[in-house]
Design a protein around this motif. Sequence first.
Motif, mmCIF file in Angstrom:
data_model
loop_
_atom_site.group_PDB
_atom_site.id
_atom_site.type_symbol
_atom_site.label_atom_id
_atom_site.label_comp_id
_atom_site.label_asym_id
_atom_site.label_seq_id
_atom_site.Cartn_x
_atom_site.Cartn_y
_atom_site.Cartn_z
ATOM 1 N N VAL A 32 -22.899 2.500 -22.625
ATOM 2 C CA VAL A 32 -23.615 3.250 -23.833
ATOM 3 C C VAL A 32 -24.697 2.608 -24.318
ATOM 4 C CG1 VAL A 32 -21.189 4.167 -24.427
ATOM 5 C CG2 VAL A 32 -21.813 1.905 -25.313
ATOM 6 N N LEU A 33 -25.134 1.199 -23.986
ATOM 7 C CA LEU A 33 -26.123 0.452 -24.644
ATOM 8 C C LEU A 33 -26.736 -0.148 -23.479
ATOM 9 C CD1 LEU A 33 -24.824 -1.387 -27.933
ATOM 10 C CD2 LEU A 33 -26.698 0.183 -27.654
ATOM 11 N N PRO A 34 -27.871 0.483 -23.070
ATOM 12 C CA PRO A 34 -28.548 -0.288 -21.878
ATOM 13 C C PRO A 34 -29.110 -1.824 -22.239
ATOM 14 C CG PRO A 34 -29.399 2.124 -22.277
ATOM 15 C CD PRO A 34 -28.365 1.765 -23.658
ATOM 16 N N ILE A 35 -29.601 -1.749 -23.289
ATOM 17 C CA ILE A 35 -29.794 -3.152 -23.771
ATOM 18 C C ILE A 35 -29.344 -3.331 -25.023
ATOM 19 C CG2 ILE A 35 -32.031 -4.631 -24.101
ATOM 20 C CD1 ILE A 35 -33.394 -3.099 -22.038
ATOM 21 N N TYR A 36 -29.488 -4.884 -25.611
ATOM 22 C CA TYR A 36 -29.123 -4.923 -26.864
ATOM 23 C C TYR A 36 -27.583 -4.784 -27.163
ATOM 24 C CZ TYR A 36 -33.979 -4.285 -27.816
ATOM 25 O OH TYR A 36 -35.347 -4.205 -27.634
ATOM 26 N N TYR A 37 -26.763 -5.085 -26.162
ATOM 27 C CA TYR A 37 -25.359 -4.810 -26.458
ATOM 28 C C TYR A 37 -24.897 -6.133 -27.303
ATOM 29 C CZ TYR A 37 -24.612 -8.002 -22.377
ATOM 30 O OH TYR A 37 -24.717 -8.847 -21.558
ATOM 31 N N ARG A 38 -25.677 -7.287 -27.058
ATOM 32 C CA ARG A 38 -25.219 -8.333 -27.985
ATOM 33 C C ARG A 38 -25.307 -8.327 -29.456
ATOM 34 N NH1 ARG A 38 -27.150 -10.467 -23.275
ATOM 35 N NH2 ARG A 38 -26.050 -12.084 -22.220
ATOM 36 N N LEU A 39 -26.101 -7.002 -29.906
ATOM 37 C CA LEU A 39 -25.925 -6.463 -31.309
ATOM 38 C C LEU A 39 -24.856 -5.990 -31.874
ATOM 39 C CD1 LEU A 39 -29.740 -5.168 -31.467
ATOM 40 C CD2 LEU A 39 -28.786 -7.517 -32.426
ATOM 41 N N VAL A 40 -23.932 -5.626 -31.122
ATOM 42 C CA VAL A 40 -22.674 -5.036 -31.387
ATOM 43 C C VAL A 40 -21.785 -5.801 -32.797
ATOM 44 C CG1 VAL A 40 -22.332 -3.435 -29.420
ATOM 45 C CG2 VAL A 40 -21.256 -5.562 -29.808
ATOM 46 N N GLU A 41 -21.732 -7.088 -32.518
ATOM 47 C CA GLU A 41 -21.249 -8.011 -33.563
ATOM 48 C C GLU A 41 -22.064 -7.827 -34.798
ATOM 49 O OE1 GLU A 41 -18.494 -11.511 -31.760
ATOM 50 O OE2 GLU A 41 -20.571 -11.610 -31.273
ATOM 51 N N PHE A 42 -23.152 -7.958 -34.676
ATOM 52 C CA PHE A 42 -24.163 -7.832 -35.879
ATOM 53 C C PHE A 42 -24.041 -6.534 -36.500
ATOM 54 C CE2 PHE A 42 -28.264 -7.291 -37.766
ATOM 55 C CZ PHE A 42 -28.395 -8.163 -38.848
ATOM 56 N N LEU A 43 -24.028 -5.596 -35.942
ATOM 57 C CA LEU A 43 -24.185 -4.165 -36.300
ATOM 58 C C LEU A 43 -22.622 -3.562 -36.632
ATOM 59 C CD1 LEU A 43 -26.992 -2.646 -34.180
ATOM 60 C CD2 LEU A 43 -27.171 -3.764 -36.461
ATOM 61 N N ARG A 44 -21.756 -4.583 -36.402
ATOM 62 C CA ARG A 44 -20.203 -3.973 -36.540
ATOM 63 C C ARG A 44 -20.051 -2.849 -35.913
ATOM 64 N NH1 ARG A 44 -19.702 -5.916 -42.865
ATOM 65 N NH2 ARG A 44 -19.909 -8.294 -42.178
ATOM 66 N N VAL A 45 -20.448 -2.736 -34.672
ATOM 67 C CA VAL A 45 -20.103 -1.519 -33.686
ATOM 68 C C VAL A 45 -18.670 -1.916 -33.016
ATOM 69 C CG1 VAL A 45 -20.655 -0.321 -31.531
ATOM 70 C CG2 VAL A 45 -22.526 -1.010 -33.282
ATOM 71 N N LYS A 46 -17.683 -0.874 -33.094
ATOM 72 C CA LYS A 46 -16.413 -1.185 -32.557
ATOM 73 C C LYS A 46 -16.527 -0.654 -31.153
ATOM 74 C CE LYS A 46 -13.596 -1.020 -36.472
ATOM 75 N NZ LYS A 46 -12.890 -0.115 -37.186
ATOM 76 N N LEU A 47 -16.755 -1.540 -29.992
ATOM 77 C CA LEU A 47 -16.953 -1.598 -28.598
ATOM 78 C C LEU A 47 -15.612 -1.553 -28.125
ATOM 79 C CD1 LEU A 47 -19.176 -0.942 -26.573
ATOM 80 C CD2 LEU A 47 -19.139 -3.358 -26.341
ATOM 81 N N ARG A 107 -32.116 8.196 -29.515
ATOM 82 C CA ARG A 107 -30.961 8.706 -30.147
ATOM 83 C C ARG A 107 -29.603 8.306 -29.541
ATOM 84 N NH1 ARG A 107 -27.795 13.930 -28.337
ATOM 85 N NH2 ARG A 107 -26.695 14.655 -29.981
ATOM 86 N N ASN A 108 -29.659 7.770 -28.335
ATOM 87 C CA ASN A 108 -28.532 7.082 -27.502
ATOM 88 C C ASN A 108 -28.175 5.760 -28.387
ATOM 89 O OD1 ASN A 108 -28.057 5.185 -24.311
ATOM 90 N ND2 ASN A 108 -26.852 5.322 -25.838
ATOM 91 N N TYR A 109 -29.211 4.839 -28.566
ATOM 92 C CA TYR A 109 -29.229 3.633 -29.261
ATOM 93 C C TYR A 109 -28.761 4.026 -30.763
ATOM 94 C CZ TYR A 109 -31.559 0.811 -25.649
ATOM 95 O OH TYR A 109 -31.901 0.288 -24.457
ATOM 96 N N LEU A 110 -29.313 4.963 -31.468
ATOM 97 C CA LEU A 110 -29.084 5.208 -32.902
ATOM 98 C C LEU A 110 -27.690 5.607 -32.865
ATOM 99 C CD1 LEU A 110 -30.435 4.848 -35.413
ATOM 100 C CD2 LEU A 110 -31.338 7.067 -35.060
ATOM 101 N N MET A 111 -27.351 6.451 -32.236
ATOM 102 C CA MET A 111 -25.896 6.945 -32.186
ATOM 103 C C MET A 111 -24.709 5.845 -31.904
ATOM 104 S SD MET A 111 -25.750 10.942 -31.307
ATOM 105 C CE MET A 111 -24.404 11.247 -32.091
ATOM 106 N N VAL A 112 -24.938 5.125 -31.180
ATOM 107 C CA VAL A 112 -24.087 3.750 -30.865
ATOM 108 C C VAL A 112 -24.029 3.001 -32.071
ATOM 109 C CG1 VAL A 112 -23.546 1.998 -29.364
ATOM 110 C CG2 VAL A 112 -24.029 4.040 -28.363
ATOM 111 N N PHE A 113 -25.060 2.664 -32.507
ATOM 112 C CA PHE A 113 -25.041 1.734 -33.649
ATOM 113 C C PHE A 113 -24.369 2.312 -34.909
ATOM 114 C CE2 PHE A 113 -29.959 0.000 -32.141
ATOM 115 C CZ PHE A 113 -28.997 -0.766 -31.204
#
Length: 183
Positions: A103-118, A83-89
């Motif tokens: 907020v993202l224990p792993i995979y924070y490099r995906l924020v650009e690809f998923l267009r997450v506004k960090l 749920r944590n990952y999904l809600m951040v994505f």
Amino acid sequence: MNKGKLVFNGLIALLLYFIRKPFIVKKNWIFGYNLGKSYAGSNKVFFEYMLNQKKNCYFVIRKNYNNGNVPDSKYLIDWGSIRNYLMVFESEVSLVSHSPADVLPIYYRLVEFLRVKLVYNSHGIDGLKMWLPTKELTEYKYYFLINAISEFEKNTRIRYLGVDEKNVKITGFTLSLIHISEP
């Protein structure tokens, strides 16, 4: 939570994200602080302020670190859970005070690809030691927005962290401003 479980949960969440993507309406604000180890700091204050403004807000925290000060547990997300990952994505914006791992224990490099506004919401004056060359400095390129308390701090973030000037905004002390603006 062990690293294998974090990786597994992240992969499941990523799969669910792509299945749900056509139906996602990004409206949630996700807050995190200190790797999910506490409910404190500027993000705690900002989270409570946004809840009072009737925003869809959630705070990422590890279950065993909940110190009971949270307004209502329905607004908590277990750090490292699917749920944590999904809600951040799927979030409109995710705010951190220390690193993307708040907020993202792993995979924070995906924020650009998923267009997450960090958003990096500092909780005070960052010391110059923070800007000495380290491997962690590469994390700053993933932020959509970084606050600074002054023109000096803004310029230092641009010069030493390589942050694009358009991504740094001067906000003053965010923690103090929120307290001052309350009635």
